[in-house]
Design a protein around this motif. Structure first.
Motif, mmCIF file in Angstrom:
data_model
loop_
_atom_site.group_PDB
_atom_site.id
_atom_site.type_symbol
_atom_site.label_atom_id
_atom_site.label_comp_id
_atom_site.label_asym_id
_atom_site.label_seq_id
_atom_site.Cartn_x
_atom_site.Cartn_y
_atom_site.Cartn_z
ATOM 1 N N THR A 85 -2.018 0.359 -4.634
ATOM 2 C CA THR A 85 -0.914 -0.508 -4.215
ATOM 3 C C THR A 85 0.080 -0.635 -5.367
ATOM 4 N N HIS A 130 0.840 -1.197 0.000
ATOM 5 C CA HIS A 130 0.000 0.000 0.000
ATOM 6 C C HIS A 130 0.879 1.252 0.000
ATOM 7 N N GLU A 178 2.047 8.718 4.166
ATOM 8 C CA GLU A 178 0.635 8.999 3.900
ATOM 9 C C GLU A 178 0.440 10.260 3.064
ATOM 10 N N SER A 186 -6.058 1.434 3.307
ATOM 11 C CA SER A 186 -6.414 0.042 3.015
ATOM 12 C C SER A 186 -7.150 -0.119 1.686
ATOM 13 N N LYS A 187 -7.844 0.900 1.233
ATOM 14 C CA LYS A 187 -8.536 0.819 -0.055
ATOM 15 C C LYS A 187 -7.842 1.667 -1.109
ATOM 16 N N ARG A 232 -1.794 1.221 5.487
ATOM 17 C CA ARG A 232 -3.144 0.830 5.906
ATOM 18 C C ARG A 232 -3.502 1.454 7.243
ATOM 19 N N ALA A 233 -2.537 1.566 8.146
ATOM 20 C CA ALA A 233 -2.785 2.156 9.458
ATOM 21 C C ALA A 233 -3.134 3.641 9.365
ATOM 22 N N GLU A 284 5.428 6.298 8.625
ATOM 23 C CA GLU A 284 4.086 6.157 8.064
ATOM 24 C C GLU A 284 3.444 7.521 7.856
#
Length: 91
Positions: free
Chosen positions: A34, A21, A55, A30-31, A25-26, A51
């Protein structure tokens, strides 16, 4: 499940390609999009960036950073699946 293929970061063949990803995901990714990534490149991305930093990046922004450009040049000379020395920043 891991499959063999070409890593989208280092462009090398690996027997162990995973979907990674771009936005962790955190952190709500998650959607999200990738990429196919070998274990060595996955590891290095997480060594170089938090992270929180990831993001905020697109794949193009990630690959254009000085840290990733240095890593990719190193990886071109060292093909294979193994881990680069653990360092937060490549000098």
């Amino acid at each position: 499940m891991a499959k063999s293929g070409i890593c989208e970061i280092c462009k090398h063949y690996s027997e162990d390609i995973h979907r990674h990803h771009i936005i962790p995901r955190a952190r709500g990714g998650s959607k999200g999009p990738t990429i196919k990534c070998c274990p060595t490149c996955t590891y290095q991305v997480h060594v170089l960036f938090t992270e929180k930093e990831l993001e905020k990046m697109t794949l193009e922004e990630l690959l254009s950073t000085t840290q990733m450009q240095k890593y990719i040049q190193w990886k071109i000379k060292h093909p294979g699946d193994y881990r680069h020395k653990k360092s937060r920043r490549i000098k």
